[in-house]
Every structure is written in C-alpha cells, then in structure tokens.
Scaffold this motif. Structure first.
Motif, PDB file in Angstrom:
ATOM      1  N   LEU A 181       0.775  -1.237   0.000  1.00 39.40           N
ATOM      2  CA  LEU A 181       0.000   0.000   0.000  1.00 39.40           C
ATOM      3  C   LEU A 181       0.813   1.297   0.000  1.00 39.40           C
ATOM      4  CD1 LEU A 181      -3.191  -0.543   2.199  1.00 39.40           C
ATOM      5  CD2 LEU A 181      -3.027  -0.167  -0.262  1.00 39.40           C
ATOM      6  N   PRO A 182       1.811   1.475   0.863  1.00 38.88           N
ATOM      7  CA  PRO A 182       2.453   2.798   0.937  1.00 38.88           C
ATOM      8  C   PRO A 182       2.989   3.300  -0.401  1.00 38.88           C
ATOM      9  CG  PRO A 182       3.090   1.463   2.812  1.00 38.88           C
ATOM     10  CD  PRO A 182       2.361   0.563   1.884  1.00 38.88           C
ATOM     11  N   ALA A 183       3.825   2.511  -1.047  1.00 43.92           N
ATOM     12  CA  ALA A 183       4.397   2.946  -2.332  1.00 43.92           C
ATOM     13  C   ALA A 183       3.331   3.045  -3.406  1.00 43.92           C
ATOM     14  CB  ALA A 183       5.502   1.981  -2.760  1.00 43.92           C
ATOM     15  N   LEU A 184       2.374   2.107  -3.404  1.00 41.23           N
ATOM     16  CA  LEU A 184       1.302   2.126  -4.405  1.00 41.23           C
ATOM     17  C   LEU A 184       0.471   3.392  -4.295  1.00 41.23           C
ATOM     18  CD1 LEU A 184      -0.456   0.786  -6.603  1.00 41.23           C
ATOM     19  CD2 LEU A 184      -1.707  -0.368  -4.756  1.00 41.23           C
ATOM     20  N   LEU A 185       0.079   3.762  -3.075  1.00 40.02           N
ATOM     21  CA  LEU A 185      -0.761   4.946  -2.890  1.00 40.02           C
ATOM     22  C   LEU A 185      -0.036   6.219  -3.311  1.00 40.02           C
ATOM     23  CD1 LEU A 185      -2.540   4.192   0.513  1.00 40.02           C
ATOM     24  CD2 LEU A 185      -3.391   3.836  -1.799  1.00 40.02           C
TER      25      LEU A 185
ATOM     26  N   PHE B 102       9.780  -3.780  -7.096  1.00 37.94           N
ATOM     27  CA  PHE B 102       8.390  -3.329  -6.908  1.00 37.94           C
ATOM     28  C   PHE B 102       8.266  -1.845  -7.226  1.00 37.94           C
ATOM     29  CE2 PHE B 102       4.962  -1.862  -3.896  1.00 37.94           C
ATOM     30  CZ  PHE B 102       3.905  -2.368  -4.644  1.00 37.94           C
ATOM     31  N   SER B 103       9.157  -1.044  -6.695  1.00 35.68           N
ATOM     32  CA  SER B 103       9.107   0.398  -6.970  1.00 35.68           C
ATOM     33  C   SER B 103       9.452   0.710  -8.418  1.00 35.68           C
ATOM     34  CB  SER B 103      10.060   1.150  -6.033  1.00 35.68           C
ATOM     35  OG  SER B 103       9.515   1.232  -4.727  1.00 35.68           O
ATOM     36  N   LEU B 104      10.397  -0.031  -8.987  1.00 37.72           N
ATOM     37  CA  LEU B 104      10.710   0.163 -10.406  1.00 37.72           C
ATOM     38  C   LEU B 104       9.469  -0.096 -11.257  1.00 37.72           C
ATOM     39  CD1 LEU B 104      14.221  -1.531 -10.685  1.00 37.72           C
ATOM     40  CD2 LEU B 104      13.705   0.864 -11.213  1.00 37.72           C
ATOM     41  N   TYR B 105       8.763  -1.172 -10.941  1.00 40.72           N
ATOM     42  CA  TYR B 105       7.553  -1.503 -11.698  1.00 40.72           C
ATOM     43  C   TYR B 105       6.479  -0.433 -11.510  1.00 40.72           C
ATOM     44  CZ  TYR B 105       3.641  -4.156 -13.585  1.00 40.72           C
ATOM     45  OH  TYR B 105       2.553  -4.551 -14.338  1.00 40.72           O
ATOM     46  N   LEU B 106       6.317   0.034 -10.273  1.00 40.93           N
ATOM     47  CA  LEU B 106       5.303   1.051 -10.000  1.00 40.93           C
ATOM     48  C   LEU B 106       5.546   2.330 -10.790  1.00 40.93           C
ATOM     49  CD1 LEU B 106       4.667   0.953  -6.132  1.00 40.93           C
ATOM     50  CD2 LEU B 106       3.169   0.123  -7.948  1.00 40.93           C
TER      51      LEU B 106
ATOM     52  N   VAL C 224      15.547   8.807 -14.432  1.00 34.91           N
ATOM     53  CA  VAL C 224      14.420   9.312 -13.644  1.00 34.91           C
ATOM     54  C   VAL C 224      13.701   8.164 -12.943  1.00 34.91           C
ATOM     55  CG1 VAL C 224      12.160  10.432 -13.787  1.00 34.91           C
ATOM     56  CG2 VAL C 224      14.105  11.384 -15.039  1.00 34.91           C
ATOM     57  N   VAL C 225      13.461   7.080 -13.675  1.00 33.76           N
ATOM     58  CA  VAL C 225      12.769   5.933 -13.087  1.00 33.76           C
ATOM     59  C   VAL C 225      13.581   5.334 -11.948  1.00 33.76           C
ATOM     60  CG1 VAL C 225      11.971   3.578 -13.535  1.00 33.76           C
ATOM     61  CG2 VAL C 225      11.479   5.393 -15.176  1.00 33.76           C
ATOM     62  N   PHE C 226      14.885   5.202 -12.153  1.00 39.67           N
ATOM     63  CA  PHE C 226      15.736   4.627 -11.103  1.00 39.67           C
ATOM     64  C   PHE C 226      15.737   5.502  -9.853  1.00 39.67           C
ATOM     65  CE2 PHE C 226      19.840   4.349  -8.918  1.00 39.67           C
ATOM     66  CZ  PHE C 226      19.856   2.998  -8.597  1.00 39.67           C
ATOM     67  N   VAL C 227      15.846   6.815 -10.031  1.00 38.23           N
ATOM     68  CA  VAL C 227      15.858   7.727  -8.881  1.00 38.23           C
ATOM     69  C   VAL C 227      14.539   7.655  -8.125  1.00 38.23           C
ATOM     70  CG1 VAL C 227      15.910  10.156  -8.205  1.00 38.23           C
ATOM     71  CG2 VAL C 227      17.599   9.286  -9.835  1.00 38.23           C
ATOM     72  N   LEU C 228      13.417   7.666  -8.863  1.00 38.57           N
ATOM     73  CA  LEU C 228      12.103   7.579  -8.208  1.00 38.57           C
ATOM     74  C   LEU C 228      11.948   6.252  -7.479  1.00 38.57           C
ATOM     75  CD1 LEU C 228       9.768   9.124 -10.935  1.00 38.57           C
ATOM     76  CD2 LEU C 228      10.306  10.095  -8.703  1.00 38.57           C
ATOM     77  N   ALA C 229      12.406   5.173  -8.113  1.00 38.27           N
ATOM     78  CA  ALA C 229      12.293   3.858  -7.478  1.00 38.27           C
ATOM     79  C   ALA C 229      13.152   3.779  -6.220  1.00 38.27           C
ATOM     80  CB  ALA C 229      12.696   2.768  -8.473  1.00 38.27           C
ATOM     81  N   ALA C 230      14.366   4.312  -6.281  1.00 39.70           N
ATOM     82  CA  ALA C 230      15.248   4.295  -5.101  1.00 39.70           C
ATOM     83  C   ALA C 230      14.655   5.123  -3.966  1.00 39.70           C
ATOM     84  CB  ALA C 230      16.639   4.813  -5.487  1.00 39.70           C
ATOM     85  N   MET C 231      14.101   6.295  -4.321  1.00 37.69           N
ATOM     86  CA  MET C 231      13.460   7.119  -3.292  1.00 37.69           C
ATOM     87  C   MET C 231      12.264   6.394  -2.687  1.00 37.69           C
ATOM     88  SD  MET C 231      13.638  10.745  -5.369  1.00 37.69           S
ATOM     89  CE  MET C 231      12.505  11.578  -4.265  1.00 37.69           C
ATOM     90  N   SER C 232      11.470   5.768  -3.551  1.00 36.11           N
ATOM     91  CA  SER C 232      10.300   5.041  -3.073  1.00 36.11           C
ATOM     92  C   SER C 232      10.709   3.894  -2.146  1.00 36.11           C
ATOM     93  CB  SER C 232       9.507   4.505  -4.266  1.00 36.11           C
ATOM     94  OG  SER C 232       8.431   3.710  -3.857  1.00 36.11           O
ATOM     95  N   TYR C 233      11.758   3.178  -2.522  1.00 39.64           N
ATOM     96  CA  TYR C 233      12.203   2.023  -1.731  1.00 39.64           C
ATOM     97  C   TYR C 233      12.785   2.457  -0.385  1.00 39.64           C
ATOM     98  CZ  TYR C 233      14.906  -2.110  -0.396  1.00 39.64           C
ATOM     99  OH  TYR C 233      15.444  -3.170   0.289  1.00 39.64           O
ATOM    100  N   HIS C 234      13.695   3.435  -0.421  1.00 43.46           N
ATOM    101  CA  HIS C 234      14.409   3.817   0.799  1.00 43.46           C
ATOM    102  C   HIS C 234      13.608   4.755   1.697  1.00 43.46           C
ATOM    103  CE1 HIS C 234      18.177   1.835  -0.150  1.00 43.46           C
ATOM    104  NE2 HIS C 234      18.097   2.293  -1.382  1.00 43.46           N
ATOM    105  N   TRP C 235      12.711   5.538   1.114  1.00 44.93           N
ATOM    106  CA  TRP C 235      11.980   6.522   1.918  1.00 44.93           C
ATOM    107  C   TRP C 235      10.550   6.109   2.240  1.00 44.93           C
ATOM    108  CZ3 TRP C 235      13.510  11.662  -1.056  1.00 44.93           C
ATOM    109  CH2 TRP C 235      14.893  11.848  -0.924  1.00 44.93           C
ATOM    110  N   ILE C 236      10.034   5.124   1.503  1.00 44.44           N
ATOM    111  CA  ILE C 236       8.646   4.716   1.747  1.00 44.44           C
ATOM    112  C   ILE C 236       8.570   3.237   2.122  1.00 44.44           C
ATOM    113  CG2 ILE C 236       6.321   4.533   0.786  1.00 44.44           C
ATOM    114  CD1 ILE C 236       7.020   6.843  -1.100  1.00 44.44           C
ATOM    115  N   GLU C 237       9.012   2.364   1.200  1.00 41.12           N
ATOM    116  CA  GLU C 237       8.894   0.925   1.452  1.00 41.12           C
ATOM    117  C   GLU C 237       9.615   0.490   2.733  1.00 41.12           C
ATOM    118  OE1 GLU C 237       9.197  -2.120  -1.605  1.00 41.12           O
ATOM    119  OE2 GLU C 237       9.563  -0.517  -3.052  1.00 41.12           O
ATOM    120  N   LEU C 238      10.918   0.710   2.791  1.00 40.29           N
ATOM    121  CA  LEU C 238      11.709   0.229   3.932  1.00 40.29           C
ATOM    122  C   LEU C 238      11.281   0.843   5.259  1.00 40.29           C
ATOM    123  CD1 LEU C 238      15.439  -0.224   2.852  1.00 40.29           C
ATOM    124  CD2 LEU C 238      13.785  -1.945   3.574  1.00 40.29           C
ATOM    125  N   PRO C 239      11.129   2.167   5.348  1.00 35.51           N
ATOM    126  CA  PRO C 239      10.744   2.737   6.644  1.00 35.51           C
ATOM    127  C   PRO C 239       9.436   2.171   7.180  1.00 35.51           C
ATOM    128  CG  PRO C 239      11.540   4.464   5.186  1.00 35.51           C
ATOM    129  CD  PRO C 239      11.430   3.232   4.359  1.00 35.51           C
TER     130      PRO C 239
END
Length: 662
Positions: free
Chosen positions: A80-84, A303-307, A334-349
């Motif tokens: 949910l977090p990254a998807l939303l 997951f974030s890359l796909y999103l 751009v996709v890699f940066v967004l995915a990394a931000m999503s993973y490290h700042w949303i998914e993992l926390p």
C-alpha cells in the motif's frame, strides 16, 4: 536490507531484477530489443507464488486467525504505501500535463479501481487490449498485475494453511492447488481466442501462474539444499534461463497468455528450482551471476521500479514524446531515482518501523483504511479540479471542449411556430458527442427537445464501409427508442466520422503517396457496402415519417491540437505534421462520400445534407485554429467547443429550413 529468513536466496532477487528490467525495456520499446519482454510479469507471478508460500510456511505455528491477520498486515505494509504515493502522484501529473479527452473517464476509473485492487477488472470489462495504442496513454494500466496478485491473496492463504496443517494426515489437500491450477489453465486456453481481455487481465486465467510458484514450493520444500551435483544444477538453471530468454525474445500478443505464457512459467519454475535445491557448497556459476550485488539491489527495487516506470513513460508520451535521444537517456535515470526514493523513503521505513500501530494487525488495518480513503479522496478532488491544476491551454474547457456549457455570448431565443413541440434526435459515434456544445445551444435557442444517442466507434451511415457489425445490438436499441418517441416531422441527425483519418499515417512517404494509398482503400466493395447500410437506415427512418439530416465529411488533421498546443508538448513527434492541411487533398479524400450522399439524396427526398466543410475550411489551407488562434478542433478529427459555436448558426438555419418545408 536486513533479512530474518534463513531461506532467503539472493539470486531470486536477481531473478526479480531480470523480470522488471525485461518489462521496462519492452514498454520503452528500446530498439525492439525484447519483443516479448512483457512476459517478465509472468515471471513475477511465479516468483510471487513461491516467495509468498515460503513466507507463509515460516508462520505455520500460528493459529488460523493470527496467520491470516499477520499475512494481510504484512501485505498492507508491503504494497500500500508505495502504491498509494504512485497513484496520487499519477493523478496529479495527469491533471497537470494530460488534456482531458474521450478516454479520460476510462483512465480515471482505472486509477480509482487501482486503489481498491480491481483495476484489472475495469481494464478487462471496459478498457483497451493490453497491446493497443490507447493503453499506452493510461498511466494506471500496469496496475492490472497488482490486481491479479491481490485477488490471488484473497483465496491462496486459506488453501495454503490447509496444506500446512493437514498434508500429512489428509492427502487430498495436496490436490487442491493443482486442481485449481489446471482449471485456471483450461480457462486461459478457452478465453485467449474467445475473450482475450479476460484471459489477459483477470485472475481465473492467470491463477495457474501464481499457483505454479506455490506448487513448486510445496514440491521441493523437503529437498531444499539437498542437490549435490553441479552438473545437474547448471543443467536445470541453463534450461530454465533459456526458456525465460525464449519468452522474452519470441513471445507475441497473438497467442498470449495461452499457450505462450507456458514457456515463461516453465522457465521460471526450473530456474527457481535450480536456485533453491542445491546445497550451499554447490552454488553454480549461473547462480553467482544472478546474485551479483547490483542485480540483487535492482531486485529489491523491483516493486518500486515496476510502480514508477509506467506512469513516467505515459507522461513522456503525453508531453515530449519518447523518440528524442535526450529523453531516452533521461528516462531510465528518472525511473531509477524515483524507485530508489520510493524504496528507501517509503517501502523500507514502513516495513521496518517499530511503531505499535504498524505491529498490531487491527491497528495496521485501520491506519491502512484511513490512508486509503485520504489518498483516494485526494485523487477524486484532483479529477474534479483539473481546470485549476492543468498547465495546458486545454484547461479553458469553454473554448476547447464540446461540453454542454451555457452560452457566454449574447443570444436571442427564437420563438417560432415552426419549431414548437419539435424534437431533434441525434445518433452516431463519438462525433455525435463532439456536437454537444452546438446541440445544447440549439436546444436553448430554439426551445426544442434534443435526444442524443452516442456510442464511440459506432458510426451510422459512415459512407466508408458497412456500419460496424459489433455495434448492431446497441444501435438496434437506439433506433427502436427513436421509433417509439419520434413524431412525424421530427428530425433525426446522423453524425459520424465519414472520412479516413489522417493521424497515425506514415507521412514520411510523402503526402501524395499517402493520399493515393488512402484513396485506394476506398474500394468499390466497401463503398457498395456503405450504400447498402445507408439505404437500410434511411428506409427505416422514412417509415416513421421523420426528416433525416446528415453532416458531410469535415476536415481532418494529421496532428491533434489538444496534444500539440503547449510548451511542454510541441516538440512531441506526434505534432511534427503541423496543424494545417491543404484543402484540395481533403476534397479529394471526401469525393467518394460526397458522390454517395448525392445519390442518396436523389433516392430519398426526406434526406438533407448539411456541409460544415466551407465554414471550417474557408481558404486553400484548412487549419485546426481560427484566425484568432482559437481551436476549431479538439483533436485530429473532433470539433472543439469553439468550432461548435462557429457552426451553430448554420446548423440552426438548416433545422429551420427543414421545418419550414414540412
């Protein structure tokens, strides 16, 4: 990332990376390098079935209620977090850069359905085929696979719990998943030729792929780490990866998902088996390649890359286009940066947080529901405030859109006995909808009742070919309704696309060659079929003593004004052909239709032809914009609101003339 599972196999993350990179390369269309890269999703399905089974097995000690609550709590935190965040961001980006057009409602429905995990159902029932051009403009198309997985998670944990608890006592539990998988494969085989949308998007035709991963886990659980032959390990992995490569390179939409997906699923099963069965000291070269650090990191980002890869690509298609070299270079970054931000700042926390609210199932569910409502409500607000948010000129809906705006200009109502009690029925395809402003103004000024029947892609008296057979049922209902409601002397206006479209032609061949090819497409057989359809429709309407009005073919354009009028989209290759077309080529293209209309008028005295062409193209060059720079057309063939207002006085006079003669 810290792993607590002793059964973690790093190479499976490498396999995830291969899956998501294949999908991204396919969607980006990079040199057509992986024409079957879309099968990366099928690889994902098998991996998910296996990994979810492994995760559930590690919690076999829990009671059934705890087992389910723990599973769904972890799914909420995982998905949910990254998807939303992605969904709401996509709604905002769409409002900023995408003009609202005839697919906008469908796009929004897909996005809202994604909040509930059922976007695949919306796409199957109301969307375009996965491989169609229209799908490429929907920023939420990729969420279909998440919908399939989320629906799988509704039933699978129960089946797996029964297997965990009773596999040693009740052999029949071993048959539950295989039986459902076989049924699913049969459904897939039946639906692929008969109902391709359902076969591709819906769980019944995809269940077997996720089940394949789960059955693999059930079959090899007791033998994990027992294989002690490097030769056999390499053979299994080589065969599995070879099948995966075959899917990436050879799969085509024609026979997909059945039988082509079987190749990828079988390859995934063999590859995972080759990674899970060997003892640690028998790690093969291929396994070591799959678990190199950069690849496993990409797998954790998968997951974030796909999103994020898809909405970014869709926004680029709507703005700059994807053909520019600088865009092709920036897109993966751009996709890699967004995915990394999503993973490290949303998914993992979220997944590693020690907050009590996220460690207690019912509190997690409550917080998830509140967040879902908040984000969904924000997206709803965005869709109803696009005029305030949009950066596009099309935010001026009064000028651009054929909506039912109340006239802002001064006007006089016509109180004429000729029109008292009269009705105007309008039936046609999306071009009937593109007359909404004109029809609304006519209804207000004349005080008549206007009834509109519109079905996109369902032309009536198209003058190009027989009316579409797939629209027959809906059109029959429309005609029956007109027959029931119309009174003698009423007018039925048939509004449809009546010329071959210019957009998406290969104009690099030169205008002369393209126009010649378009003229050749208007074969005698097609024109004869068009005349037969037209005569049948006209005869039916004449039988109820109504007047019939048809609009002659209007100008068409090579590029869509709604996608080519802003600073952020003028460079898009779709705009390269400009907003003007010579009058003479258009007259040549509609010559056969005009001859057919003349013949129909001779045979049907109750038929009137209204020709808006001279008003829309008064000079030697037809332009999508008027001399003041206001759009006459919304896209390459549909009128704008301004174009409607230009034509309304002429249309009104035609109506009055018809009723004056009756």
């Amino acid at each position: 990332m810290q792993r607590t599972s002793v059964t973690y196999v790093p190479a499976i993350d490498g396999l995830r990376a291969i899956a998501v990179l294949a999908v991204i390369v396919f969607h980006a269309g990079f040199l057509d390098f992986l024409p079957g890269g879309f099968t990366g999703v099928d690889l994902f399905f098998v991996i998910s079935g296996y990994v979810i089974s492994q995760s559930l097995a590690e919690r076999r000690h829990l009671k059934f209620g705890e087992y389910l609550r723990d599973f769904y709590r972890r799914r909420c935190l995982r998905i949910l977090p990254a998807l939303l965040v992605m969904l709401l961001s996509s709604f905002v980006l769409s409002a900023l850069f995408m003009p609202q057009f005839w697919l906008s409602d469908q796009i929004n429905y897909t996005g809202f359905a994604a909040f509930a995990g059922i976007s695949n159902v919306v796409l199957a029932r109301h969307g375009n085929a996965y491989f169609s051009p229209g799908t490429e403009l929907n920023p939420y198309t990729h969420t279909w696979s998440l919908g399939v997985e989320e629906q799988f998670y509704v039933v699978f944990p129960v089946l797996f719990f029964l297997w965990l608890r009773y596999r040693n006592k009740t052999p029949v539990v071993w048959t539950l998943l295989p039986a459902l998988a076989i049924a699913s494969l049969i459904i897939c085989a039946i639906q692929t030729p008969a109902d391709a949308h359902s076969a591709f998007y819906l769980l019944p035709g995809r269940f077997w792929e996720l089940a394949a991963g789960a059955m693999l886990y059930q079959g090899i659980e007791a033998w994990r780490g027992t294989l002690r032959s490097s030769g056999i390990v390499n053979a299994i992995l080589l065969c599995g990866l070879g099948l995966l490569a075959s899917g990436f390179l050879l799969a085509t939409p024609l026979h997909f998902p059945f039988p082509m997906a079987i190749v990828t699923v079988l390859g995934a099963v063999l590859t995972i088996a080759g990674l899970a069965l060997p003892a640690p000291e028998y790690t093969s070269t291929l396994q070591r390649l799959l678990q190199v650090p950069w690849l496993t990191y990409m797998g954790r980002l998968s997951f974030s890359l796909y999103l994020w890869h898809w909405p970014v690509l869709v926004v680029l298609r709507w703005t700059t286009g994807t053909q520019l070299v600088v865009v092709q270079l920036l897109y993966p970054l751009v996709v890699f940066v967004l995915a990394a931000m999503s993973y490290h700042w949303i998914e993992l926390p979220v997944r590693t947080a020690s907050c009590l609210w996220l460690r207690t199932p019912w509190r997690t569910f409550g917080l998830a529901l509140c967040t879902l409502v908040l984000f969904g409500g924000s997206a709803f607000w965005v869709t109803h405030n696009t005029e305030r948010l949009s950066l596009s000129q099309t935010r001026d809906t009064y000028t651009w859109y054929a909506y039912k705006h109340y006239p802002r200009e001064p006007f006089n109502r016509i109180n004429d006995a000729r029109v008292r009690g009269r009705q105007l029925f309008v039936i046609g395809d999306s071009h009937a909808a593109a007359y909404r402003t004109l029809l609304n103004n006519v209804a207000i000024k004349l005080g008549i009742k206007v009834v509109v029947y519109e079905q996109g892609g369902c032309g009536v008296v198209t003058l190009q070919d027989a009316d579409p057979a797939n629209c027959a049922r809906g059109r029959e209902a429309d005609f029956k309704d007109i027959e029931a409601r119309a009174k003698p002397g009423d007018i039925v206006f048939l509004a449809s696309l009546r010329m071959p479209e210019l957009q998406d032609r290969d104009w690099a061949l030169g205008q002369t060659a393209v126009i010649s090819q378009m003229l050749k497409e208007q074969t005698p057989a097609r024109l004869a079929a068009a005349k037969t359809s037209a005569e049948a429709d006209l005869a039916r309407l004449e039988a109820i003593n109504v007047h019939v009005l048809i609009d002659a073919p209007k100008p068409l354009f090579k590029s869509p004004p709604n996608r080519c009028s802003d600073w952020f989209n003028r460079m898009n290759p779709v705009c390269s052909q400009g907003m003007t077309v010579g009058r003479e080529p258009l007259l040549r293209l509609r010559e056969a239709q005009m001859k057919l209309l003349a013949a129909l008028m001779r045979e049907h005295p109750g038929l009137t032809v209204w020709d808006p062409f001279p008003l829309l193209c008064p000079g030697t060059q037809c332009s999508a914009f008027d001399p003041l720079g206001k759009p006459m057309f919304f896209d390459s063939n549909h009128l704008s609101g301004n174009g409607n207002r230009v034509l309304e006085p002429s249309f009104t006079q035609v109506l009055l003339h018809i009723w004056d003669q009756s």
